[in-house]
Design a protein around this motif. Structure first.
Motif, PDB file in Angstrom:
ATOM      1  N   ALA A  25       0.845  -1.196   0.000  1.00  0.00           N
ATOM      2  CA  ALA A  25       0.000   0.000   0.000  1.00  0.00           C
ATOM      3  C   ALA A  25       0.879   1.244   0.000  1.00  0.00           C
ATOM      4  O   ALA A  25       1.914   1.290   0.664  1.00  0.00           O
ATOM      5  CB  ALA A  25      -0.909   0.001   1.222  1.00  0.00           C
ATOM      6  N   PHE A  27       1.779   4.934   0.937  1.00  0.00           N
ATOM      7  CA  PHE A  27       1.522   5.985   1.918  1.00  0.00           C
ATOM      8  C   PHE A  27       2.432   7.167   1.571  1.00  0.00           C
ATOM      9  O   PHE A  27       3.618   7.156   1.890  1.00  0.00           O
ATOM     10  CB  PHE A  27       1.798   5.484   3.332  1.00  0.00           C
ATOM     11  CG  PHE A  27       0.852   4.388   3.765  1.00  0.00           C
ATOM     12  CD1 PHE A  27      -0.419   4.684   4.212  1.00  0.00           C
ATOM     13  CD2 PHE A  27       1.241   3.046   3.698  1.00  0.00           C
ATOM     14  CE1 PHE A  27      -1.297   3.680   4.598  1.00  0.00           C
ATOM     15  CE2 PHE A  27       0.372   2.035   4.089  1.00  0.00           C
ATOM     16  CZ  PHE A  27      -0.898   2.353   4.536  1.00  0.00           C
ATOM     17  N   TYR A 155     -10.413  10.669   0.259  1.00  0.00           N
ATOM     18  CA  TYR A 155      -9.747   9.965   1.348  1.00  0.00           C
ATOM     19  C   TYR A 155     -10.731   9.711   2.495  1.00  0.00           C
ATOM     20  O   TYR A 155     -11.496  10.609   2.875  1.00  0.00           O
ATOM     21  CB  TYR A 155      -8.556  10.770   1.879  1.00  0.00           C
ATOM     22  CG  TYR A 155      -7.375  10.796   0.941  1.00  0.00           C
ATOM     23  CD1 TYR A 155      -6.302   9.914   1.099  1.00  0.00           C
ATOM     24  CD2 TYR A 155      -7.329  11.694  -0.120  1.00  0.00           C
ATOM     25  CE1 TYR A 155      -5.218   9.941   0.232  1.00  0.00           C
ATOM     26  CE2 TYR A 155      -6.247  11.725  -0.999  1.00  0.00           C
ATOM     27  CZ  TYR A 155      -5.196  10.848  -0.819  1.00  0.00           C
ATOM     28  OH  TYR A 155      -4.135  10.868  -1.677  1.00  0.00           O
ATOM     29  N   CYS A 157     -11.658   9.646   6.128  1.00  0.00           N
ATOM     30  CA  CYS A 157     -11.150  10.419   7.268  1.00  0.00           C
ATOM     31  C   CYS A 157     -11.950  10.111   8.529  1.00  0.00           C
ATOM     32  O   CYS A 157     -13.148   9.834   8.474  1.00  0.00           O
ATOM     33  CB  CYS A 157     -11.250  11.913   6.975  1.00  0.00           C
ATOM     34  SG  CYS A 157     -10.277  12.462   5.550  1.00  0.00           S
ATOM     35  N   THR A 175      -6.807  11.592   7.817  1.00  0.00           N
ATOM     36  CA  THR A 175      -6.660  10.308   7.119  1.00  0.00           C
ATOM     37  C   THR A 175      -5.303   9.705   7.432  1.00  0.00           C
ATOM     38  O   THR A 175      -4.274  10.382   7.350  1.00  0.00           O
ATOM     39  CB  THR A 175      -6.810  10.478   5.592  1.00  0.00           C
ATOM     40  OG1 THR A 175      -6.582   9.207   4.968  1.00  0.00           O
ATOM     41  CG2 THR A 175      -5.836  11.488   5.022  1.00  0.00           C
ATOM     42  N   ASP A 176      -5.294   8.415   7.778  1.00  0.00           N
ATOM     43  CA  ASP A 176      -4.019   7.739   8.005  1.00  0.00           C
ATOM     44  C   ASP A 176      -3.407   7.240   6.698  1.00  0.00           C
ATOM     45  O   ASP A 176      -2.341   6.635   6.687  1.00  0.00           O
ATOM     46  CB  ASP A 176      -4.175   6.586   9.005  1.00  0.00           C
ATOM     47  CG  ASP A 176      -5.194   5.543   8.573  1.00  0.00           C
ATOM     48  OD1 ASP A 176      -5.661   5.608   7.405  1.00  0.00           O
ATOM     49  OD2 ASP A 176      -5.528   4.666   9.386  1.00  0.00           O
ATOM     50  N   GLN A 177      -4.073   7.530   5.571  1.00  0.00           N
ATOM     51  CA  GLN A 177      -3.504   7.189   4.266  1.00  0.00           C
ATOM     52  C   GLN A 177      -2.383   8.160   3.866  1.00  0.00           C
ATOM     53  O   GLN A 177      -1.625   7.895   2.941  1.00  0.00           O
ATOM     54  CB  GLN A 177      -4.610   7.187   3.204  1.00  0.00           C
ATOM     55  CG  GLN A 177      -5.645   6.079   3.396  1.00  0.00           C
ATOM     56  CD  GLN A 177      -6.851   6.265   2.492  1.00  0.00           C
ATOM     57  OE1 GLN A 177      -7.816   6.941   2.819  1.00  0.00           O
ATOM     58  NE2 GLN A 177      -6.765   5.665   1.320  1.00  0.00           N
ATOM     59  N   GLY A 192      -2.136  11.095  11.188  1.00  0.00           N
ATOM     60  CA  GLY A 192      -2.348  11.242   9.762  1.00  0.00           C
ATOM     61  C   GLY A 192      -2.662  12.687   9.425  1.00  0.00           C
ATOM     62  O   GLY A 192      -2.838  13.530  10.309  1.00  0.00           O
TER      63      GLY A 192
END
Length: 261
Positions: A25, A27, A155, A157, A175-177, A192
């Motif tokens: 993934a 990030f 995203y 959130c 968002t932790d993305q 995030g």
């Protein structure tokens, strides 16, 4: 038997693909985010008017401005991030003449640089034609993460409620993305990037409308040479010294919260 074996193979293959996707993934650690800042103009000006000292001559003028002003004004801001560095700045946008006239009352056009690793915050703004330079540690925010979710700019959130500057209530969606623990203005401290941000007492909300994962420009030298940096406490004392005679404590606190956030 063959059908059962075929289904089992498909199931194992599906699990393998999901595992690989999770393992790789993406990030992002750098990019830029365009925000829209909505100011609820009439509500903010009514609050300002209600904080005036009795008999203040500006009350009539503000009442007239309230009747002419729009309900809201939308400004554009840009956040650039790379690793532990975050830079937040205004974006020029044409406004209706009345809003343009009122902007000095509604928004300080803050430029903010934060170094999350070094616990460093810098704010540069103009006030009354003079530059104000604030350099201090990162603002302290006491967060409580909730189970409310919202999708912002594509995203997912999660909501967090916070208290900062001793008593200012804020709401954030992060968002932790995007793993950088920053956000618009001086807000920070969640696991995030903050893509949505509301300050009820300032009658403002800020939401991301576009995220671009391209190499950003981070400006860490945001002060003019002639401007002497002050801490938040020194800035507060200086503003009280200059404006305390004709501003109420409530007015001063509202102005300082807008400067520091």
């Amino acid at each position: 038997m063959k059908n059962t074996l075929y289904i089992a193979v498909l199931f194992i293959l599906g699990l393998s693909i999901q595992s690989a996707q999770a393992q790789y993934a993406y990030f992002p650690t750098e990019g830029s985010i365009t925000f829209e800042k909505t100011i609820h103009v009439k509500n903010l000006m009514k609050r300002y008017m209600n904080s005036l000292k009795p008999g203040d001559m500006s009350r009539t003028y503000i009442e007239q401005m309230i009747t002419k002003s729009p309900e809201t004004a939308v400004l554009e801001k840009k956040l650039s991030f790379r690793g532990d560095e975050v830079y937040f700045e205004p974006v020029e946008k044409q406004q209706p003449p009345l809003v343009a006239q009122m902007l000095s009352m509604l928004d300080n056009n803050n430029k903010v640089y934060q170094n999350l690793k070094k616990n460093e915050s810098m704010i540069a703004l103009e006030m009354g034609g003079s530059g104000v330079a604030i350099k201090d540690s990162l603002t302290d925010v006491k967060w409580k993460i909730t189970n409310e979710y919202r999708n912002i700019a594509g995203y997912d959130c999660r909501r967090a409620n916070g208290i900062t500057l001793d008593s200012v209530y804020v709401v954030a969606f992060y968002t932790d993305q995007i793993p950088t623990s920053g956000g618009p203005g001086t807000i920070h401290g969640l696991p995030g990037m903050i893509l949505g941000y509301v300050v009820p007492e300032q009658h403002i909300n800020i939401y991301a409308k576009k995220v671009e994962l391209t190499a950003p420009t981070i400006k860490s030298d945001i002060f003019k040479k002639k401007d002497e940096p002050m801490s938040r406490e020194k800035t507060k004392a200086r503003m009280k010294e200059i404006m305390g005679q004709w501003m109420t404590e409530q007015q001063l606190n509202l102005m300082l919260a807008a400067m520091f956030l």
